[in-house]
Design a protein around this motif. Sequence first.
Motif, mmCIF file in Angstrom:
data_model
loop_
_atom_site.group_PDB
_atom_site.id
_atom_site.type_symbol
_atom_site.label_atom_id
_atom_site.label_comp_id
_atom_site.label_asym_id
_atom_site.label_seq_id
_atom_site.Cartn_x
_atom_site.Cartn_y
_atom_site.Cartn_z
ATOM 1 N N ARG A 24 5.967 -4.925 9.828
ATOM 2 C CA ARG A 24 5.492 -5.244 8.482
ATOM 3 C C ARG A 24 4.125 -4.624 8.243
ATOM 4 O O ARG A 24 3.866 -4.059 7.175
ATOM 5 N N ILE A 28 3.163 -1.888 5.320
ATOM 6 C CA ILE A 28 2.106 -2.129 4.342
ATOM 7 C C ILE A 28 1.053 -1.033 4.416
ATOM 8 O O ILE A 28 0.585 -0.538 3.383
ATOM 9 N N ARG A 31 2.291 2.015 2.620
ATOM 10 C CA ARG A 31 2.222 1.873 1.172
ATOM 11 C C ARG A 31 0.780 1.958 0.678
ATOM 12 O O ARG A 31 0.518 2.501 -0.397
ATOM 13 N N LEU A 52 0.787 -3.736 -4.612
ATOM 14 C CA LEU A 52 1.669 -4.233 -3.552
ATOM 15 C C LEU A 52 2.382 -5.516 -3.987
ATOM 16 O O LEU A 52 3.545 -5.723 -3.642
ATOM 17 N N TYR A 57 5.449 -7.267 -1.964
ATOM 18 C CA TYR A 57 4.764 -7.629 -0.722
ATOM 19 C C TYR A 57 3.849 -8.819 -0.992
ATOM 20 O O TYR A 57 3.158 -8.854 -2.002
#
Length: 86
Positions: A24, A28, A31, A52, A57
Amino acid sequence: MTLHVSRSGYYKWRTEKNSTHMLRKAAIMKRIQYHFADHQKRYGSPKITRLLHQEGYTVTERTVSVYMRHMKLRSIVSKTYRVQTT
């Protein structure tokens, strides 16, 4: 040369898979890098956090700022335009 690690600890490290937290975090961070580059390196952690959230997210602004600091990403703050007549 010894590693000063137990045999069982070494083999556990060698065979373990990436945790869901690490996967994860990597997603992140990827991104964050995308949004940072896409907006000409001007977006900081508050705006990237909002983007996000729009993507689905759940991440806090502080976490985004920590990840950005870890990747050595700093937003470029442009000066405001002021009219100079004299």
